[in-house]
Design a protein around this motif. Sequence first.
Motif, mmCIF file in Angstrom:
data_model
loop_
_atom_site.group_PDB
_atom_site.id
_atom_site.type_symbol
_atom_site.label_atom_id
_atom_site.label_comp_id
_atom_site.label_asym_id
_atom_site.label_seq_id
_atom_site.Cartn_x
_atom_site.Cartn_y
_atom_site.Cartn_z
ATOM 1 N N LYS A 22 0.825 -1.214 0.000
ATOM 2 C CA LYS A 22 0.000 0.000 0.000
ATOM 3 C C LYS A 22 0.858 1.263 0.000
ATOM 4 N N LEU A 23 1.936 1.220 0.776
ATOM 5 C CA LEU A 23 2.815 2.384 0.816
ATOM 6 C C LEU A 23 3.451 2.652 -0.543
ATOM 7 N N LEU A 24 3.847 1.584 -1.225
ATOM 8 C CA LEU A 24 4.438 1.748 -2.554
ATOM 9 C C LEU A 24 3.430 2.304 -3.553
ATOM 10 N N VAL A 25 2.186 1.837 -3.468
ATOM 11 C CA VAL A 25 1.141 2.344 -4.366
ATOM 12 C C VAL A 25 0.882 3.829 -4.114
ATOM 13 N N VAL A 26 0.795 4.206 -2.831
ATOM 14 C CA VAL A 26 0.565 5.614 -2.495
ATOM 15 C C VAL A 26 1.731 6.482 -2.953
ATOM 16 N N PHE A 27 2.969 6.004 -2.734
ATOM 17 C CA PHE A 27 4.149 6.753 -3.160
ATOM 18 C C PHE A 27 4.157 6.955 -4.669
ATOM 19 N N GLN A 28 3.816 5.901 -5.411
ATOM 20 C CA GLN A 28 3.779 5.996 -6.863
ATOM 21 C C GLN A 28 2.718 6.997 -7.320
ATOM 22 N N PHE A 29 1.576 6.999 -6.662
ATOM 23 C CA PHE A 29 0.499 7.932 -7.013
ATOM 24 C C PHE A 29 0.919 9.377 -6.743
ATOM 25 N N VAL A 30 1.555 9.599 -5.582
ATOM 26 C CA VAL A 30 2.001 10.954 -5.234
ATOM 27 C C VAL A 30 3.044 11.457 -6.223
ATOM 28 N N MET A 31 3.993 10.599 -6.600
ATOM 29 C CA MET A 31 5.015 10.991 -7.558
ATOM 30 C C MET A 31 4.412 11.317 -8.914
ATOM 31 N N ALA A 32 3.461 10.500 -9.367
ATOM 32 C CA ALA A 32 2.809 10.759 -10.653
ATOM 33 C C ALA A 32 2.043 12.075 -10.624
ATOM 34 N N LEU A 33 1.353 12.341 -9.511
ATOM 35 C CA LEU A 33 0.605 13.587 -9.374
ATOM 36 C C LEU A 33 1.552 14.783 -9.360
ATOM 37 N N GLY A 34 2.685 14.645 -8.666
ATOM 38 C CA GLY A 34 3.661 15.726 -8.629
ATOM 39 C C GLY A 34 4.229 16.030 -10.003
ATOM 40 N N LEU A 35 4.506 14.997 -10.793
ATOM 41 C CA LEU A 35 5.013 15.200 -12.149
ATOM 42 C C LEU A 35 3.991 15.908 -13.022
ATOM 43 N N LEU A 36 2.717 15.562 -12.868
ATOM 44 C CA LEU A 36 1.659 16.231 -13.641
ATOM 45 C C LEU A 36 1.566 17.706 -13.275
ATOM 46 N N ILE A 37 1.649 17.999 -11.986
ATOM 47 C CA ILE A 37 1.569 19.392 -11.542
ATOM 48 C C ILE A 37 2.760 20.193 -12.070
ATOM 49 N N CYS A 38 3.963 19.624 -11.994
ATOM 50 C CA CYS A 38 5.152 20.309 -12.495
ATOM 51 C C CYS A 38 5.078 20.540 -14.000
ATOM 52 N N THR A 39 4.599 19.536 -14.725
ATOM 53 C CA THR A 39 4.450 19.668 -16.179
ATOM 54 C C THR A 39 3.478 20.783 -16.527
ATOM 55 N N PHE A 40 2.365 20.855 -15.809
ATOM 56 C CA PHE A 40 1.369 21.899 -16.056
ATOM 57 C C PHE A 40 1.941 23.275 -15.739
ATOM 58 N N ALA A 41 2.714 23.388 -14.644
ATOM 59 C CA ALA A 41 3.305 24.674 -14.264
ATOM 60 C C ALA A 41 4.306 25.142 -15.308
ATOM 61 N N VAL A 42 5.151 24.234 -15.797
ATOM 62 C CA VAL A 42 6.121 24.591 -16.828
ATOM 63 C C VAL A 42 5.417 25.020 -18.104
ATOM 64 N N PHE A 43 4.343 24.305 -18.475
ATOM 65 C CA PHE A 43 3.581 24.656 -19.670
ATOM 66 C C PHE A 43 2.985 26.053 -19.548
ATOM 67 N N ARG A 44 2.447 26.390 -18.355
ATOM 68 C CA ARG A 44 1.865 27.717 -18.142
ATOM 69 C C ARG A 44 2.935 28.806 -18.238
ATOM 70 N N GLN A 45 4.123 28.549 -17.678
ATOM 71 C CA GLN A 45 5.193 29.534 -17.721
ATOM 72 C C GLN A 45 5.668 29.767 -19.151
ATOM 73 N N ILE A 46 5.818 28.697 -19.914
ATOM 74 C CA ILE A 46 6.254 28.839 -21.308
ATOM 75 C C ILE A 46 5.208 29.593 -22.114
ATOM 76 N N SER A 47 3.933 29.267 -21.915
ATOM 77 C CA SER A 47 2.860 29.970 -22.618
ATOM 78 C C SER A 47 2.846 31.448 -22.249
ATOM 79 N N PHE A 48 3.086 31.743 -20.965
ATOM 80 C CA PHE A 48 3.110 33.136 -20.512
ATOM 81 C C PHE A 48 4.237 33.905 -21.192
#
Length: 256
Positions: A38-64
């Motif tokens: 369960k801990l590994l599944v939660v860790f994997q989910f958190v990492m995937a969510l963090g990567l999505l958030i970072c990707t979206f932030a970089v995309f917004r900055q480049i668009s800006f």
Amino acid sequence: MDECSLNVPPADVQASFRPAVVLKGKIGNAVRGITVRKLLVVFQFVMALGLLICTFAVFRQISFMKNRNLGFTLENKLVVRAPRVRGESFGSRLATFKEQLLKNSDIRAFCVGTEVPGRQILWDAGGIRRVGTNDNKNYQILGIDYDYVKVFGLKLVAGRNFAKEYPSDASALLLNETAAKWLGFESPKAAIAQKIIYWDNIYTVVGVLADADLDYALWLLGGVCLAFAAATRLSDLHLQVVRQTNSNPGARTENG
């Protein structure tokens, strides 16, 4: 006992393994196996969510950065560094050079200045203040000619640009909106025709420009004074060229 027999686990050890249980994650203690999984599944989910958030932030900055209005245009501009060593005739030769360039139908305009918009302004000065006041700040200074404002699409919000019809413009200044505020003017219009002390010389404000990112490090926060500069101080030659279209090489657009 031969070498092969030494590498084979005893029969009782082999019989103790339960492949079905191991594949389900139940290694050793059942509760511990489930918790680790369960801990590994939660860790994997958190990492995937963090990567999505970072990707979206970089995309917004480049668009800006790609879409924001800088307050000037750089499309179809060619910049040439002026020679460092200049004789007394440089000003007259520069005027002749400009005249010859503008005869080329591929060149729409020509101007000179001390810096290219968007590049750090290295010329700064203190001791700039309104006549009758003692408050002064450090300002960025940009030396330009009559055509600089037009070539780079800078927007006047009050007053006028430098013009050949006004010989007194040799002692005139253009301000950006921030500089006008720093000098204590209630509005850009209120700054027009006011006297400014600059290095113990008196200058007259003839125009106020909308704030723009002419200096990538300072323009959003700092004041900029644009002075009419003599040919001996100008460092860049700016050519505005007419872009050729791909579909019809003989046709020219007026963009930029």
